[in-house]
Design an enzyme around this catalytic site. Sequence first.
Site, PDB file in Angstrom:
ATOM      1  N   ARG A 122      35.258 -25.897-141.095  1.00 14.32           N
ATOM      2  CA  ARG A 122      34.016 -26.290-140.387  1.00 14.32           C
ATOM      3  C   ARG A 122      33.898 -27.816-140.441  1.00 14.32           C
ATOM      4  O   ARG A 122      33.022 -28.360-141.111  1.00 14.32           O
ATOM      5  CB  ARG A 122      32.802 -25.621-141.017  1.00 14.32           C
ATOM      6  CG  ARG A 122      32.894 -24.118-141.206  1.00 14.32           C
ATOM      7  CD  ARG A 122      33.062 -23.305-139.957  1.00 14.32           C
ATOM      8  NE  ARG A 122      31.911 -23.099-139.128  1.00 14.32           N
ATOM      9  CZ  ARG A 122      30.999 -22.127-139.262  1.00 14.32           C
ATOM     10  NH1 ARG A 122      31.082 -21.311-140.268  1.00 14.32           N
ATOM     11  NH2 ARG A 122      30.029 -21.986-138.386  1.00 14.32           N
ATOM     12  N   GLN A 127      35.005 -28.572-134.087  1.00 17.29           N
ATOM     13  CA  GLN A 127      33.820 -27.904-133.521  1.00 17.29           C
ATOM     14  C   GLN A 127      34.090 -27.221-132.183  1.00 17.29           C
ATOM     15  O   GLN A 127      33.543 -26.163-131.895  1.00 17.29           O
ATOM     16  CB  GLN A 127      32.675 -28.901-133.362  1.00 17.29           C
ATOM     17  CG  GLN A 127      31.891 -29.056-134.647  1.00 17.29           C
ATOM     18  CD  GLN A 127      30.698 -29.978-134.517  1.00 17.29           C
ATOM     19  OE1 GLN A 127      30.364 -30.412-133.431  1.00 17.29           O
ATOM     20  NE2 GLN A 127      30.093 -30.288-135.629  1.00 17.29           N
ATOM     21  N   ASP A 130      35.352 -23.805-132.768  1.00 22.91           N
ATOM     22  CA  ASP A 130      34.655 -23.038-133.792  1.00 22.91           C
ATOM     23  C   ASP A 130      34.017 -21.775-133.205  1.00 22.91           C
ATOM     24  O   ASP A 130      32.855 -21.758-132.804  1.00 22.91           O
ATOM     25  CB  ASP A 130      33.599 -23.950-134.437  1.00 22.91           C
ATOM     26  CG  ASP A 130      32.990 -23.323-135.676  1.00 22.91           C
ATOM     27  OD1 ASP A 130      33.129 -22.100-135.850  1.00 22.91           O
ATOM     28  OD2 ASP A 130      32.364 -24.055-136.453  1.00 22.91           O
ATOM     29  N   SER A 133      30.847 -20.405-134.818  1.00 18.25           N
ATOM     30  CA  SER A 133      29.604 -21.047-134.360  1.00 18.25           C
ATOM     31  C   SER A 133      29.213 -20.564-132.974  1.00 18.25           C
ATOM     32  O   SER A 133      28.042 -20.259-132.722  1.00 18.25           O
ATOM     33  CB  SER A 133      29.758 -22.575-134.331  1.00 18.25           C
ATOM     34  OG  SER A 133      29.729 -23.088-135.627  1.00 18.25           O
ATOM     35  N   TYR A 226      28.983 -24.098-146.805  1.00 17.99           N
ATOM     36  CA  TYR A 226      28.380 -22.763-146.868  1.00 17.99           C
ATOM     37  C   TYR A 226      27.490 -22.626-148.101  1.00 17.99           C
ATOM     38  O   TYR A 226      27.534 -23.452-149.013  1.00 17.99           O
ATOM     39  CB  TYR A 226      29.481 -21.702-146.967  1.00 17.99           C
ATOM     40  CG  TYR A 226      30.274 -21.524-145.709  1.00 17.99           C
ATOM     41  CD1 TYR A 226      29.721 -20.881-144.604  1.00 17.99           C
ATOM     42  CD2 TYR A 226      31.578 -21.986-145.615  1.00 17.99           C
ATOM     43  CE1 TYR A 226      30.455 -20.702-143.452  1.00 17.99           C
ATOM     44  CE2 TYR A 226      32.319 -21.809-144.459  1.00 17.99           C
ATOM     45  CZ  TYR A 226      31.752 -21.168-143.384  1.00 17.99           C
ATOM     46  OH  TYR A 226      32.472 -20.997-142.243  1.00 17.99           O
TER      47      TYR A 226
HETATM   48  P1  NAI Z   1      26.714 -18.266-142.573  1.00 21.17           P
HETATM   49  O1  NAI Z   1      26.783 -17.367-141.389  1.00 21.17           O
HETATM   50  O2  NAI Z   1      27.763 -18.138-143.633  1.00 21.17           O
HETATM   51  O3  NAI Z   1      25.270 -18.096-143.278  1.00 21.17           O
HETATM   52  C1  NAI Z   1      24.063 -18.138-142.541  1.00 21.17           C
HETATM   53  C2  NAI Z   1      23.007 -18.855-143.334  1.00 21.17           C
HETATM   54  O4  NAI Z   1      22.586 -18.046-144.425  1.00 21.17           O
HETATM   55  C3  NAI Z   1      23.461 -20.169-143.944  1.00 21.17           C
HETATM   56  O5  NAI Z   1      22.648 -21.215-143.479  1.00 21.17           O
HETATM   57  C4  NAI Z   1      23.327 -19.945-145.446  1.00 21.17           C
HETATM   58  O6  NAI Z   1      22.959 -21.124-146.136  1.00 21.17           O
HETATM   59  C5  NAI Z   1      22.232 -18.898-145.497  1.00 21.17           C
HETATM   60  N1  NAI Z   1      22.138 -18.159-146.766  1.00 21.17           N
HETATM   61  C6  NAI Z   1      23.128 -17.650-147.539  1.00 21.17           C
HETATM   62  N2  NAI Z   1      22.623 -17.056-148.630  1.00 21.17           N
HETATM   63  C7  NAI Z   1      21.266 -17.170-148.555  1.00 21.17           C
HETATM   64  C8  NAI Z   1      20.188 -16.754-149.377  1.00 21.17           C
HETATM   65  N3  NAI Z   1      20.399 -16.090-150.520  1.00 21.17           N
HETATM   66  N4  NAI Z   1      18.945 -17.050-148.970  1.00 21.17           N
HETATM   67  C9  NAI Z   1      18.707 -17.723-147.824  1.00 21.17           C
HETATM   68  N5  NAI Z   1      19.694 -18.136-147.012  1.00 21.17           N
HETATM   69  C10 NAI Z   1      20.960 -17.878-147.364  1.00 21.17           C
HETATM   70  O7  NAI Z   1      26.710 -19.775-142.152  1.00 21.17           O
HETATM   71  P2  NAI Z   1      26.957 -20.482-140.749  1.00 21.17           P
HETATM   72  O8  NAI Z   1      25.735 -20.402-139.937  1.00 21.17           O
HETATM   73  O9  NAI Z   1      28.229 -19.979-140.131  1.00 21.17           O
HETATM   74  O10 NAI Z   1      27.198 -21.995-141.167  1.00 21.17           O
HETATM   75  C11 NAI Z   1      26.759 -22.524-142.373  1.00 21.17           C
HETATM   76  C12 NAI Z   1      26.845 -24.019-142.320  1.00 21.17           C
HETATM   77  O11 NAI Z   1      28.173 -24.461-142.048  1.00 21.17           O
HETATM   78  C13 NAI Z   1      26.078 -24.657-141.184  1.00 21.17           C
HETATM   79  O12 NAI Z   1      24.749 -24.594-141.214  1.00 21.17           O
HETATM   80  C14 NAI Z   1      26.657 -26.046-141.299  1.00 21.17           C
HETATM   81  O13 NAI Z   1      26.169 -26.729-142.394  1.00 21.17           O
HETATM   82  C15 NAI Z   1      28.112 -25.733-141.497  1.00 21.17           C
HETATM   83  N6  NAI Z   1      28.779 -25.836-140.201  1.00 21.17           N
HETATM   84  C16 NAI Z   1      29.437 -26.991-139.887  1.00 21.17           C
HETATM   85  C17 NAI Z   1      30.048 -27.162-138.681  1.00 21.17           C
HETATM   86  C18 NAI Z   1      30.784 -28.412-138.374  1.00 21.17           C
HETATM   87  O14 NAI Z   1      31.493 -28.502-137.477  1.00 21.17           O
HETATM   88  N7  NAI Z   1      30.670 -29.447-139.092  1.00 21.17           N
HETATM   89  C19 NAI Z   1      30.027 -26.122-137.661  1.00 21.17           C
HETATM   90  C20 NAI Z   1      29.293 -24.945-138.062  1.00 21.17           C
HETATM   91  C21 NAI Z   1      28.725 -24.831-139.292  1.00 21.17           C
END
Ligand code: NAI
Length: 389
Positions: A122, A127, A130, A133, A226
């Site tokens: 990620r 991106q 991805d 996403s 994550y």
């Molecule tokens: P995911 O599908 O693995 O998780 C969804 C959400 O659930 C996350 O925001 C996580 O923090 C939350 N979560 C997990 N356990 C939890 C709990 N016990 N209570 C409350 N919330 C909880 O994550 P996703 O959406 O695939 O991506 C996570 C992060 O990855 C993004 O928000 C971002 O920071 C990063 N990302 C970075 C990208 C890049 O290109 N730089 C692209 C996409 C994501």
Amino acid sequence: MLLAVPAETRAGERRVAIVPDAAKRLIADGWDVTVQSGAGQGASIPDDLYRAAGVVLAGDARGTMDGADMVVRVHAPDAAAAALHPEGALHLSFFQPNEELEALRVLAARRATVFSFDLLPRIGRAQSMDALSSQSTVAGYRAGLLAAEHLGRFFPMFMTAAGTVPPAKVLVMGAGVAGLQAIATARRLGAVVHAYDVREAAKEEAESLGAKFVDLGVRAEGVGGYARDLSDEELFRQREALAAEVAASDVVITTAAVPGRRAPVLVTTDMVERMGPGTVIIDIAADAGGNCELTEAGREVVHAGVTIVGVANPASDMPNHASFLYGRNVANFCGLLSEQGSLRPHWSDEVVTGSCLLRDGRPLHGPTAELLGVPLASFEDGGDEEAGP
Ligand code: NAI
């Protein structure tokens, strides 16, 4: 370079891995593309549109993959479909090795090179490829709409001659890619939205979309951006603090996930019983076990007057645009696998190696090596030039 797109075999899947737009781009980059006739039907893409884009149509999966250098799918194949994979060819899909171990073994025996979108790093540069996403974006949008459909109340505030209706209160738990899209969709429909996550960065992102962030002071940043698993004590604290927030909501949308693990249970039966009659929980973590104790994947459960929708494979519910975005991700990833019309994966690129489960049938990924019971492979071929697929 022949790229093959067989029809998806998983029950209920309506997406297709390549749409005509992506096929055109691949063909311009020197690929030939074969698609199985009817593969686009679930996404409302008839064969004619593929033909017009320069794609060759084949009658069945075997004919589609015959002589292919690369096979792309949305889901990993089952073992029978994997047996049709051309010897030594590349494969790209959402491939979770622990869930498709039999197919993985078949592909290893066929010396396949297998890339999984689930492992794509990620990072900013990746991106455009991805797929996690892009498909989460679709899932989050669908979650917002499903919530509005299931709630027997308005989302926006209404001031009518008959009286004023207050806006719906929506709580989004897990403000990652899907959660942010659910927030944006619920806000567009006029709801008052609260959001909760355990990552620091999520607060600012949720607030920028107009949600009020529920800050409990529980932080759980893991590796790669994550979240990590919470300890039992942290989970207990979280549930206690969230109970009042959940009870005050008309809608709870849950999207919380931890990669490779069962989704955390954020909403217990007791919390559901404290919600009002007619309220709704939309759980898009259902495929990973669900964020609500009562969730059943692919089903609607009514408990104490609360409807809990366990949304299975939400991106497939909006197959046309989900496939459009997925196809773009595939075409962009393929750009890292070829050079000047020749198949030449960029093995010095962390996006390529980071996404790779098997190279020439040998595991490049620790957990995959463990599952197959063979040592992790090491390649000392000095990079891109002499490396075959
Ligand atoms: P995911 O599908 O693995 O998780 C969804 C959400 O659930 C996350 O925001 C996580 O923090 C939350 N979560 C997990 N356990 C939890 C709990 N016990 N209570 C409350 N919330 C909880 O994550 P996703 O959406 O695939 O991506 C996570 C992060 O990855 C993004 O928000 C971002 O920071 C990063 N990302 C970075 C990208 C890049 O290109 N730089 C692209 C996409 C994501």
